[in-house]
Design a protein around this motif. Structure first.
Motif, short mmCIF file in Angstrom:
data_model
loop_
_atom_site.label_atom_id
_atom_site.label_comp_id
_atom_site.label_asym_id
_atom_site.label_seq_id
_atom_site.Cartn_x
_atom_site.Cartn_y
_atom_site.Cartn_z
N MET A 1 11.27 -12.38 3.93
CA MET A 1 10.60 -11.11 3.83
C MET A 1 9.41 -11.06 4.78
SD MET A 1 12.08 -9.28 1.63
CE MET A 1 12.46 -8.82 0.01
N ALA A 2 9.22 -9.92 5.40
CA ALA A 2 8.07 -9.68 6.26
C ALA A 2 7.25 -8.55 5.64
CB ALA A 2 8.52 -9.29 7.65
N LYS A 3 5.94 -8.64 5.80
CA LYS A 3 5.06 -7.64 5.21
C LYS A 3 4.06 -7.14 6.25
CE LYS A 3 4.94 -9.82 0.67
NZ LYS A 3 4.06 -10.39 -0.36
N LEU A 4 3.82 -5.85 6.19
CA LEU A 4 2.70 -5.25 6.89
C LEU A 4 1.71 -4.90 5.78
CD1 LEU A 4 1.28 -4.10 9.38
CD2 LEU A 4 2.55 -1.98 9.01
N ILE A 5 0.51 -5.44 5.87
CA ILE A 5 -0.49 -5.25 4.82
C ILE A 5 -1.64 -4.44 5.39
CG2 ILE A 5 -2.11 -6.42 3.27
CD1 ILE A 5 -0.10 -8.87 3.50
N ALA A 6 -2.01 -3.40 4.67
CA ALA A 6 -3.14 -2.55 5.05
C ALA A 6 -4.22 -2.70 3.99
CB ALA A 6 -2.70 -1.10 5.16
N LEU A 7 -5.40 -3.11 4.42
CA LEU A 7 -6.57 -3.21 3.54
C LEU A 7 -7.56 -2.13 3.95
CD1 LEU A 7 -7.20 -7.06 3.47
CD2 LEU A 7 -6.61 -5.63 1.51
N TYR A 8 -7.98 -1.32 2.99
CA TYR A 8 -8.89 -0.21 3.26
C TYR A 8 -10.26 -0.48 2.65
CZ TYR A 8 -4.63 2.39 4.31
OH TYR A 8 -3.43 2.81 4.85
N LYS A 9 -11.31 -0.32 3.46
CA LYS A 9 -12.68 -0.38 2.95
C LYS A 9 -12.94 0.87 2.12
CE LYS A 9 -14.21 -2.65 7.14
NZ LYS A 9 -14.90 -2.41 8.40
N HIS A 10 -14.02 0.87 1.39
CA HIS A 10 -14.37 2.01 0.55
C HIS A 10 -14.66 3.24 1.43
CE1 HIS A 10 -14.71 -0.02 -3.36
NE2 HIS A 10 -14.95 -1.07 -2.60
N PRO A 11 -13.96 4.34 1.17
CA PRO A 11 -14.25 5.57 1.92
C PRO A 11 -15.49 6.26 1.35
CG PRO A 11 -12.48 5.94 0.36
CD PRO A 11 -12.82 4.48 0.27
N GLU A 12 -16.13 7.07 2.17
CA GLU A 12 -17.29 7.83 1.70
C GLU A 12 -16.88 8.79 0.59
OE1 GLU A 12 -19.88 9.67 4.57
OE2 GLU A 12 -19.60 7.98 5.95
N ASN A 13 -15.77 9.48 0.79
CA ASN A 13 -15.29 10.46 -0.19
C ASN A 13 -13.97 9.94 -0.75
OD1 ASN A 13 -14.12 12.64 -1.56
ND2 ASN A 13 -15.02 14.14 -0.17
N LYS A 14 -14.05 9.26 -1.89
CA LYS A 14 -12.85 8.64 -2.47
C LYS A 14 -11.83 9.67 -2.93
CE LYS A 14 -15.20 4.42 -3.62
NZ LYS A 14 -15.78 3.52 -4.57
N GLU A 15 -12.29 10.80 -3.42
CA GLU A 15 -11.38 11.85 -3.87
C GLU A 15 -10.55 12.40 -2.71
OE1 GLU A 15 -12.41 15.86 -5.93
OE2 GLU A 15 -12.98 14.22 -7.29
N ALA A 16 -11.20 12.68 -1.60
CA ALA A 16 -10.50 13.20 -0.42
C ALA A 16 -9.57 12.13 0.16
CB ALA A 16 -11.50 13.65 0.64
N MET A 95 -2.58 -6.32 8.80
CA MET A 95 -2.15 -7.71 8.99
C MET A 95 -0.64 -7.80 8.80
SD MET A 95 -5.14 -9.69 6.91
CE MET A 95 -5.16 -8.53 5.56
N ILE A 96 -0.04 -8.74 9.47
CA ILE A 96 1.40 -9.00 9.33
C ILE A 96 1.56 -10.37 8.73
CG2 ILE A 96 3.55 -9.42 10.59
CD1 ILE A 96 2.58 -7.34 12.64
N GLY A 97 2.48 -10.50 7.77
CA GLY A 97 2.71 -11.79 7.13
C GLY A 97 4.17 -11.96 6.76
N GLU A 98 4.53 -13.19 6.47
CA GLU A 98 5.88 -13.52 6.02
C GLU A 98 5.77 -14.38 4.76
OE1 GLU A 98 8.98 -14.24 9.23
OE2 GLU A 98 7.13 -14.83 10.26
N ASP A 99 6.72 -14.22 3.84
CA ASP A 99 6.72 -15.05 2.64
C ASP A 99 6.86 -16.51 3.04
OD1 ASP A 99 6.44 -12.85 1.03
OD2 ASP A 99 8.50 -12.86 0.30
N ALA A 100 6.07 -17.35 2.39
CA ALA A 100 6.11 -18.79 2.68
C ALA A 100 7.15 -19.48 1.82
CB ALA A 100 4.74 -19.40 2.40
#
Length: 100
Positions: A1-16, A95-100
């Protein structure tokens, strides 16, 4: 399995952010060819206490690296990437990762 992982910092307007992410970006990304599963996690805190450095994480799971690369090069993959940069380019780490 290959994964593309997206990590998001806190947005100013969380609702939007949530409105766009769950009603526009998520459905757009879900159309990428070869995408097997999309797992979204909203962080609620840190084991050390306090707020997590990140607000949200999305794991996009593919059968293998080739499938992921094909998906990213597709029209749907390009549309997802363009949308991402438009609404969260300053918030996201990919980030891109693969199952170990």
């Amino acid at each position: 399995m290959a994964k593309l992982i997206a990590l998001y910092k806190h947005p100013e307007n969380k609702e939007a952010f949530d409105d766009h992410y769950f009603n526009v970006h998520g459905p757009l990304t879900a159309k990428i060819p070869g995408l097997r599963e999309m797992k979204v996690t909203k962080f609620s805190g840190s084991p050390m206490g306090g707020e997590s450095k990140y607000y949200l994480m999305c794991e996009m799971i593919y059968d293998d690296m080739e499938s992921m690369q094909h998906g990213m090069r597709s029209a749907e993959g390009k549309a997802s990437g363009k949308d991402l940069m438009g609404f969260a380019g300053n918030l996201v780490t990919l980030m891109i990762g693969e199952d170990a």
